[in-house]
Design a protein around this motif. Structure first.
Motif, short mmCIF file in Angstrom:
data_model
loop_
_atom_site.label_atom_id
_atom_site.label_comp_id
_atom_site.label_asym_id
_atom_site.label_seq_id
_atom_site.Cartn_x
_atom_site.Cartn_y
_atom_site.Cartn_z
N LEU A 97 -64.20 69.68 82.53
CA LEU A 97 -64.52 68.82 83.67
C LEU A 97 -65.98 68.36 83.68
CD1 LEU A 97 -62.51 70.26 86.72
CD2 LEU A 97 -61.86 68.54 85.03
N ASP A 98 -66.80 68.94 82.81
CA ASP A 98 -68.18 68.47 82.73
C ASP A 98 -68.28 67.21 81.86
OD1 ASP A 98 -67.41 69.97 80.55
OD2 ASP A 98 -69.43 70.68 80.11
N LYS A 99 -67.16 66.84 81.24
CA LYS A 99 -67.22 65.69 80.32
C LYS A 99 -66.44 64.47 80.84
CE LYS A 99 -68.27 68.07 76.09
NZ LYS A 99 -69.50 68.62 76.67
N LEU A 100 -66.07 64.49 82.12
CA LEU A 100 -65.26 63.40 82.65
C LEU A 100 -66.06 62.12 82.76
CD1 LEU A 100 -63.39 65.11 85.61
CD2 LEU A 100 -62.66 64.88 83.23
N ASP A 101 -65.40 60.97 82.61
CA ASP A 101 -66.07 59.72 82.94
C ASP A 101 -65.93 59.46 84.44
OD1 ASP A 101 -63.52 58.70 83.27
OD2 ASP A 101 -63.70 57.14 81.75
N ALA A 102 -66.54 58.37 84.90
CA ALA A 102 -66.58 58.13 86.35
C ALA A 102 -65.17 57.98 86.92
CB ALA A 102 -67.42 56.90 86.65
N SER A 103 -64.28 57.31 86.18
CA SER A 103 -62.96 57.06 86.75
C SER A 103 -62.19 58.38 86.94
CB SER A 103 -62.18 56.05 85.89
OG SER A 103 -61.48 56.68 84.86
N ALA A 104 -62.32 59.29 85.99
CA ALA A 104 -61.64 60.58 86.12
C ALA A 104 -62.29 61.43 87.21
CB ALA A 104 -61.67 61.30 84.77
N PRO A 225 -60.00 59.09 79.77
CA PRO A 225 -61.20 58.28 80.01
C PRO A 225 -60.93 56.78 79.84
CG PRO A 225 -61.31 59.27 77.84
CD PRO A 225 -60.07 59.81 78.49
N ARG A 226 -61.66 55.98 80.57
CA ARG A 226 -61.66 54.53 80.39
C ARG A 226 -62.74 54.13 79.38
NH1 ARG A 226 -57.69 55.27 82.40
NH2 ARG A 226 -56.86 54.63 84.42
N LEU A 227 -63.75 55.00 79.28
CA LEU A 227 -64.84 54.79 78.34
C LEU A 227 -64.83 55.97 77.38
CD1 LEU A 227 -67.91 53.94 80.63
CD2 LEU A 227 -66.77 52.38 79.07
N GLU A 228 -64.78 55.69 76.08
CA GLU A 228 -64.79 56.79 75.12
C GLU A 228 -66.14 56.88 74.45
OE1 GLU A 228 -61.33 57.35 72.43
OE2 GLU A 228 -60.46 55.81 73.74
N LEU A 229 -66.78 58.03 74.61
CA LEU A 229 -68.08 58.24 73.98
C LEU A 229 -67.89 58.41 72.48
CD1 LEU A 229 -71.13 58.76 74.34
CD2 LEU A 229 -70.59 61.18 74.62
N LEU B 137 -79.47 57.39 73.50
CA LEU B 137 -78.60 56.23 73.57
C LEU B 137 -77.16 56.70 73.38
CD1 LEU B 137 -80.52 53.62 71.38
CD2 LEU B 137 -80.37 53.71 73.89
N ALA B 138 -76.24 56.08 74.11
CA ALA B 138 -74.83 56.43 73.98
C ALA B 138 -74.05 55.18 73.60
CB ALA B 138 -74.31 57.00 75.30
N GLU B 139 -73.17 55.33 72.62
CA GLU B 139 -72.28 54.24 72.22
C GLU B 139 -70.88 54.57 72.71
OE1 GLU B 139 -74.76 53.30 68.12
OE2 GLU B 139 -72.62 53.78 67.99
N PHE B 140 -70.30 53.63 73.41
CA PHE B 140 -68.95 53.83 73.95
C PHE B 140 -68.01 52.76 73.43
CE2 PHE B 140 -71.64 55.67 77.27
CZ PHE B 140 -70.96 56.82 77.62
N GLU B 141 -66.74 53.14 73.31
CA GLU B 141 -65.69 52.17 73.09
C GLU B 141 -64.93 52.06 74.40
OE1 GLU B 141 -64.28 52.52 68.86
OE2 GLU B 141 -62.37 52.49 69.97
#
Lengths: 266, 318
Positions: A97-104, A225-229, B137-141
């Motif tokens: 849960l520390d790695k969630l994006d904003a939508s999650a 996630p909607r955004l994948e790091l 810097l962070a790269e996202f898809e």
């Protein structure tokens, strides 16, 4: 009538970590915790705690719940809002849960708020000092269908509504918002108070209420996630400073101005 | 083919905002198709010469909606759901930050704010954004459609291209519920040039030690026809008003010369000034981070360096 306030708070690496100690593990795309620098509650979230406490100071009967989502919580850090004067600490603590994006994150917070609410005010910091975004409170307003005011520097209860000052580039707006509403608080509000000894003692006796994802009816499948790091790294600085040295400091100042003229910068 | 919607912003002088002109460059780089720009209010010059294929107008934003953007979000969301763009681009501003985030959650899509780079390879949208206050810097898809982004000021250059787009009006026919109301706007007085527009910015930080030195900085700013900035530490200490704050949570500036005096150069501060043409640092700590970011520097006590610097600047400008 008790005004129920929930303050959204996030545990982040201490932004005051010296740059020399800021390191990233590129194999996991995560920050390596700096030795001897414990995490902290995001500074802007403490501004939001302070905003809630000021409502209490002004005579309102408020109950302040601090709500966080994450894992590997460090209690000494997370209890700081309690030591400042908040009443409850609710932690959704589960692996990943520390790695969630904003939508999650918004999905988790919305589930807790629906279970634990209703709340009269939902306060968050203007952004978090790890991902520098500030999307969560805005998204929560959309998902819960609540009015939203961002960048609040002052708030007062005014019967069934709140009077707000919202920061704009050259001043502020006066805004009236209904209750319930979601507000993000900015550092212009003023420094969060330091906990006093009594607050620290009380906080040490309080137990956080800990929830798992299952307790709020979610599974990790709900939190895609909607955004994948893809990559997290420290950029190389290739700038080389040209240091101007005169005979003494005053001469250095003069030579600096002449050098800038030479470069046609002034 | 990738379709791109650019959300244009008009500044308080009636011109297209600089961040919008920069975003046009970025948006045109994402697709070989012509892009569409949406603008609130009537399309007059200079909007009608934007380098885009089409302009869509929505209702003007009324004063009570500024800063809240309930109606603007509703109108843009309706346009997005009817035209289904793959990518929606905003310049980063108060407007872009709020409407972009609300739009993303309303359409259950992705939002990436304050990006410094965006690319599109066969429909895969990638962005780069500074994180941890600019330390990394962070790269996202982006894995959902539409991809909604705001672009950091200065990340792209306006390319000077113009166009002659067709203009059409779009009415969402949906009224947002107005539960929040803006009752008044209080403007704080400002001397001289606007910080964001200044070609010279003279900024002070914790190293100044108190409020008084800012008057010396103001003298230098005046001599250069520039503006005074400050670090968050100096603002939070109450030495100068927060409207002068440069940095991640303050203003973003990109002057020709940014003079940082007694500023350590924390990444959160540099986030607001790193696109300056030249950064000049005066600081007594040779190890401070500002010297890693600056092009010119003097290691020394500002109280001794600044008076002779100011005097020489005055001579050169005379």
């Amino acid at each position: 009538m008790t005004v129920r306030i929930v303050v959204l708070a996030k545990q982040v690496p201490d932004p005051e970590t010296p740059p020399s100690q800021f390191k990233i593990d590129e194999s996991t795309n995560s920050v390596i915790p700096a030795n001897g620098v414990p995490p902290v509650v995001n500074g802007f979230d403490l501004n939001a705690v302070e905003a809630a406490l000021r409502l209490r100071d002004s005579g309102a009967d408020v109950e302040i719940t601090v709500l966080s989502v994450g894992s590997d919580f460090v209690m000494d850090a997370m209890k700081k809002p309690l030591a400042m004067g908040a009443d409850r600490l609710v932690l959704v603590d589960d692996a990943g849960l520390d790695k969630l994006d904003a939508s999650a994150t918004v999905k988790v917070l919305a589930a807790v708020i629906e279970k634990d609410g209703p709340f009269d005010l939902i306060l968050g910091g203007r952004q978090a000092s790890d991902w520098d975004q500030g999307h969560v409170a805005l998204g929560l307003a959309e998902v819960l269908g609540l009015p939203l005011v961002s960048l609040v520097q002052k708030l007062e209860m005014d019967g069934a509504s709140v009077s707000l000052q919202r920061v704009i580039p050259d001043g502020y707006q006066m805004i009236t918002a209904p209750v319930p509403s979601i507000l993000t608080i900015t550092n212009e509000l003023g420094e969060p108070r330091y906990p006093n000894l009594r607050g620290i003692m009380q906080a040490s006796r309080k137990k956080p209420e800990i929830l798992s994802l299952g307790d709020i009816g979610l599974t990790s499948d709900d939190l895609a996630p909607r955004l994948e790091l893809k990559r997290l790294y420290v950029p190389e600085s290739n700038r080389q400073v040209e240091l101007i040295k005169g005979e003494d400091e005053a001469d250095s100042g003069k030579k600096l101005a002449l050098r800038l003229r030479e470069e046609k910068l002034i | 083919m990738t379709s791109v919607l650019l959300v244009a912003e008009i500044d308080d002088q009636g011109a297209i905002s600089q961040t919008t002109l920069q975003a046009v460059t970025a948006a045109n780089g994402l697709t070989s198709a012509e892009i569409t720009a949406v603008v609130a209010g009537e399309a007059t010059e200079p909007v009608t010469s934007l380098a885009v294929g089409k302009i869509v107008t929505i209702s003007a934003i009324d004063d009570a909606d500024i800063g809240v953007y309930d109606q603007a979000t509703t109108d843009i969301a309706a346009l997005v759901s009817s035209t289904k763009p793959d990518i929606v681009v905003f310049g980063k501003s108060d407007f872009g930050s709020i409407v972009g985030a609300r739009l993303a959650f309303r359409s259950d899509s992705a939002f990436a704010s304050d990006c410094i780079e965006i690319s599109n390879a066969d429909g895969t949208v990638k962005i780069t954004r500074p994180v941890y206050g600019g330390s990394a810097l962070a790269e996202f898809e982006i894995s959902s459609t539409p991809a909604i982004v705001t672009l950091r000021a200065g990340a792209y250059e306006p390319d000077g291209e113009t166009g002659s787009p067709a203009v059409e009006a779009f009415a969402s026919n949906e009224r947002a519920s107005r539960t929040v109301s803006v009752t008044d706007t209080v403007s704080e007085a400002r001397d001289g040039v606007r910080l964001e527009d200044a070609n010279f910015v003279v900024s002070g930080g914790r190293g100044l030690g108190g409020p008084e030195p800012f008057s010396v900085l103001a003298d230098l700013a005046q001599a250069l026809d520039g503006a005074v900035g400050a670090s968050r530490a100096a603002c939070d200490a109450g030495w100068i008003d927060h409207s002068h704050q440069v940095g991640l949570t303050g203003k973003s500036v990109s002057p020709d010369v940014y003079i940082a005096i007694g500023i350590s150069g924390a990444s959160q501060h540099m986030a607001g000034c790193s696109s300056s043409r030249a950064i000049v640092a005066i600081n007594k700590d040779a190890d401070s981070n500002i010297f890693k970011e600056a092009r010119f520097g003097v290691v020394g006590d500002w109280e001794k360096v600044l008076p002779s610097f100011l005097a020489t600047v005055r001579e050169l400008k005379a």
